[in-house]
Design an enzyme around this catalytic site. Structure first.
Site, mmCIF file in Angstrom:
data_model
loop_
_atom_site.group_PDB
_atom_site.id
_atom_site.type_symbol
_atom_site.label_atom_id
_atom_site.label_comp_id
_atom_site.label_asym_id
_atom_site.label_seq_id
_atom_site.Cartn_x
_atom_site.Cartn_y
_atom_site.Cartn_z
ATOM 1 N N GLU A 33 0.351 -0.875 -0.033
ATOM 2 C CA GLU A 33 -0.106 -0.099 0.140
ATOM 3 C C GLU A 33 1.252 1.193 0.184
ATOM 4 O O GLU A 33 1.412 1.282 1.077
ATOM 5 C CB GLU A 33 -0.931 -0.241 1.091
ATOM 6 N N TRP A 34 0.966 2.181 -1.422
ATOM 7 C CA TRP A 34 1.377 3.338 -1.431
ATOM 8 C C TRP A 34 0.322 4.524 -0.631
ATOM 9 O O TRP A 34 -0.229 4.646 -0.644
ATOM 10 C CB TRP A 34 2.056 3.808 -2.214
ATOM 11 N N ARG A 35 1.260 5.109 0.820
ATOM 12 C CA ARG A 35 0.354 5.429 1.841
ATOM 13 C C ARG A 35 0.867 7.203 0.589
ATOM 14 O O ARG A 35 1.679 7.588 1.468
ATOM 15 C CB ARG A 35 0.328 6.185 3.157
ATOM 16 N N HIS A 127 -12.001 5.079 9.714
ATOM 17 C CA HIS A 127 -11.591 5.114 10.891
ATOM 18 C C HIS A 127 -11.472 5.410 11.417
ATOM 19 O O HIS A 127 -11.999 6.769 11.533
ATOM 20 C CB HIS A 127 -10.319 4.948 10.116
ATOM 21 N N LYS A 154 -13.792 -1.327 4.437
ATOM 22 C CA LYS A 154 -13.008 -1.041 5.261
ATOM 23 C C LYS A 154 -12.799 -0.843 6.323
ATOM 24 O O LYS A 154 -13.652 0.202 6.127
ATOM 25 C CB LYS A 154 -11.329 -1.144 4.577
#
Length: 403
Positions: A33-35, A127, A154
């Protein structure tokens, strides 16, 4: 189901990002995963970085994420136009997955994805760094994500207690049961939440995030620590696992099954006694039942390292939900049943049953059995009665149902 392991890339520079991707490409993991919110470069560079990452990662899947500060992202990410960037990435169709926050993403992003489905799949994420939500809120997020056209849902949240983690896992299982064809990713963050990162797959979560050197969220476990656990607990259904109330015949039948199938016989109580250097009654007396149950939970992982075997479990092994999930992942769970009167006749001359000390009677056995039977029934994938049956006949029935 074994979850895919995803490793975050949180470097600031383009060179650092690519170098980290090369290291991830060499790991036995499935995703990276590229943040983007960590990226110190210009917005105009992002698409070419994605292209380079896909080339370097080869067959590994790539998630591209611009996490907003509202949901735990870096303030640096606020430099980028959230809506424009997500739409541009979707239109270019460069990455495997694009993360879009369900509560933050503009409706235009979902609409474009619905109208122009392509290679890139959309993850609808949420989140909560303050708490673990109630079930209604948790389920509503996944309902919304599915309704709005996201390909994956998610939810990551912060537990305040270990019980919050258990609740998160139970809610995950409920959502997955309702939506078997909708991929979901869930996790509890922080120190308490590490259990969810290791065992979430047993409840239906399809991805777990693990760190190589730098983590992107609280509580991420090092990949080098995750992989051995995954190799054990997600080893596949290969054992015949016997459960049931004390005196149901697990040990005797395990020996017969071992002889007939030429599989090794493993008694979980004997395993624990050997590892602890003391008997089960002594462990109960010195350390208490909770300590013993923790030993049971820990030792189940080791079963995944064994060749197909006959596993005889202690009577209380399935009292914990996590134990049930682990055992079901490792093999067929066979519930052996017997009437209270039968159990009494089998155990009344023994002194190694801590829970029956001072309570050796049919009435007490019936009461305790009644308390435990719902747990046994929930855990079982196969059920076999042992009343008035020859051991050989019971073993034959089990092998016919399991093999």
């Amino acid at each position: 189901m074994r979850p895919d392991i995803c490793v975050p890339i949180v470097e600031f520079t383009r060179d650092g990002i690519v170098e980290e991707a090369k290291k991830i490409a060499a790991l036995p993991v499935e995703m990276a995963e590229w943040r983007v919110d960590f990226f110190a470069g210009y917005e105009r560079e992002i698409l070419s970085v994605i292209e380079e990452l896909k080339r370097v990662l080869k067959d590994k899947k790539l998630i591209v994420t611009l996490r907003t500060e509202t949901e735990g992202g870096e303030p640096n990410g606020g430099r980028f136009d959230y809506e424009a960037l997500l739409l541009n990435i979707l239109k270019q169709d460069l990455t495997d997955y694009l993360d879009a926050e369900v509560r933050q993403a503009p409706e235009t992003v979902c609409r474009y994805h619905r109208e122009h489905p392509g290679f890139t799949k959309l993850i609808g994420s949420c989140h909560d760094f303050q708490k673990t939500p109630e079930k209604q809120e948790f389920e509503a997020l996944f309902d919304r994500a599915e309704r709005e056209g996201y390909d994956v849902g998610k939810f990551a949240c912060m537990p305040e207690t270990p019980e919050d983690v258990d609740r998160l896992l139970a809610m995950t299982a409920d959502v997955k049961e309702r939506k078997p064809d909708f991929p979901i990713i869930t996790m509890s963050m922080g120190e308490f939440g590490k259990k969810s990162r290791l065992y979430g797959g047993l409840y239906g979560s399809s991805v777990s995030f693990g760190a190589r050197e730098q983590s992107s969220a609280p509580g991420q476990i090092a990949v080098e620590d995750m992989i051995p656990v995954f190799d054990k607990i997600y080893a596949g259904k290969k054992h015949i696992i016997l459960i049931g109330f004390m005196g149901a015949g697990k040990s005797t039948i395990a020996k017969e099954l071992s002889s007939r199938s030429r599989r090794a016989e493993i008694d979980t109580d004997a395993w624990i006694e050997k590892s602890q250097g003391q008997s089960i009654p002594d462990i109960f007396e010195k350390e208490g039942e909770a300590y013993f149950r923790d030993l049971e939970t820990a030792m189940i992982d080791e079963l995944g390292t064994l060749k197909p075997s006959i596993i005889s479990c202690g009577g209380g092994m399935v009292l914990r939900e996590i134990n049930v999930r682990k055992l079901q992942a490792l093999g067929e769970v066979v519930l052996l049943t017997a009437k209270p009167e039968t159990v009494y006749e089998r155990v009344r001359g023994t002194d190694n049953r801590p829970l029956l000390r001072g309570h050796m009677s049919v009435e007490y056995i019936e009461k305790l059995m009644g308390q435990r039977m719902p747990f046994y029934e929930r855990a079982a994938t196969v059920r076999v009665s042992t009343d008035r049956k020859m051991v050989s006949a019971i073993a034959k029935e089990i092998l016919e149902k399991c093999c």
